[in-house]
Scaffold this motif. Structure first.
Motif, PDB file in Angstrom:
ATOM      1  N   LEU A   1       0.830  -1.206   0.000  1.00  0.00           N
ATOM      2  CA  LEU A   1       0.000   0.000   0.000  1.00  0.00           C
ATOM      3  C   LEU A   1       0.866   1.259   0.000  1.00  0.00           C
TER       4      LEU A   1
ATOM      5  N   ILE B   1      -1.858   5.289   4.948  1.00  0.00           N
ATOM      6  CA  ILE B   1      -2.372   4.274   5.861  1.00  0.00           C
ATOM      7  C   ILE B   1      -1.865   4.538   7.277  1.00  0.00           C
TER       8      ILE B   1
ATOM      9  N   GLN C   1      -6.992   2.690   5.838  1.00  0.00           N
ATOM     10  CA  GLN C   1      -6.573   3.275   4.569  1.00  0.00           C
ATOM     11  C   GLN C   1      -7.441   4.474   4.249  1.00  0.00           C
TER      12      GLN C   1
ATOM     13  N   ASN D   1     -10.943   3.803  -4.407  1.00  0.00           N
ATOM     14  CA  ASN D   1      -9.814   3.137  -3.770  1.00  0.00           C
ATOM     15  C   ASN D   1      -8.567   3.471  -4.585  1.00  0.00           C
TER      16      ASN D   1
ATOM     17  N   LYS E   1      -9.105  -1.594   6.203  1.00  0.00           N
ATOM     18  CA  LYS E   1      -8.842  -2.327   4.964  1.00  0.00           C
ATOM     19  C   LYS E   1      -9.435  -3.728   5.050  1.00  0.00           C
TER      20      LYS E   1
END
Length: 171
Positions: free
Chosen positions: A52, A59, A74, A133, A166
């Motif tokens: 990520l 995050i 996230q 996203n 997440k």
């Protein structure tokens, strides 16, 4: 001939993989090392966090006191689809724009850019939402403004950053 060899190799791997004991049951002996081994496609929390961050997502994480699990939070981007200034198209054109709008949202989902979309069921100025996203507001804004309904002025976009755990499903 090459296809047959590949098929035999894959079948052998599948059979070998199926013979591994993955779960502890009262009536089974399970090798302790297997319990620590992730499933073949399972990603560890550390690997997920690294990926990520590498992909540019914001995050943070915390440990759930009740379960001891590490929860990755996230930043997503929630786009509010609001009624726009140009809503006087003829019905045929409005219907065509709606079909293109739905195709756009479906494509965003298929490509992994949007995780959730849907209309509201009231008469407010906010028609619906899409949760993007993607790593940045700039990307979310660009994708949302590609919507044919937005381009035609039937909808306008208002985007807000939104934090969520997440992998949590809706229920």
């Amino acid at each position: 001939m090459g296809r047959i060899i590949t098929l035999l190799a894959l079948t052998s791997l599948l059979l070998v993989g199926c013979n591994k004991k993955r779960f502890a049951h009262d009536d089974m002996d399970v090798d302790a090392a297997l319990l620590d081994e992730p499933f073949p496609n399972e990603v560890t929390v550390a690997q997920q966090k690294d990926q990520l961050l590498k992909d540019g997502f914001e995050i943070f994480d915390y440990v759930d006191e009740a379960t001891g699990d590490t929860i990755i939070m996230q930043k997503y981007f929630m786009a509010f689809l609001k009624k726009g200034p140009n809503r006087d198209q003829p019905k045929a054109e409005a219907d065509s724009l709606q079909a293109l709008h739905m195709a756009h949202l479906g494509r965003m989902y298929e490509l992994g850019y949007a995780d959730l979309s849907g209309p509201f069921d009231d008469e407010s100025d906010i028609s619906g939402i899409t949760v993007y996203n993607v790593p940045t507001l700039k990307i979310a804004d660009s994708l949302a403004n590609m919507d044919p309904m937005v381009k035609a002025g039937r909808l306008v976009i208002e985007i807000h950053p939104w934090w969520a755990g997440k992998g949590y499903p809706l229920r």
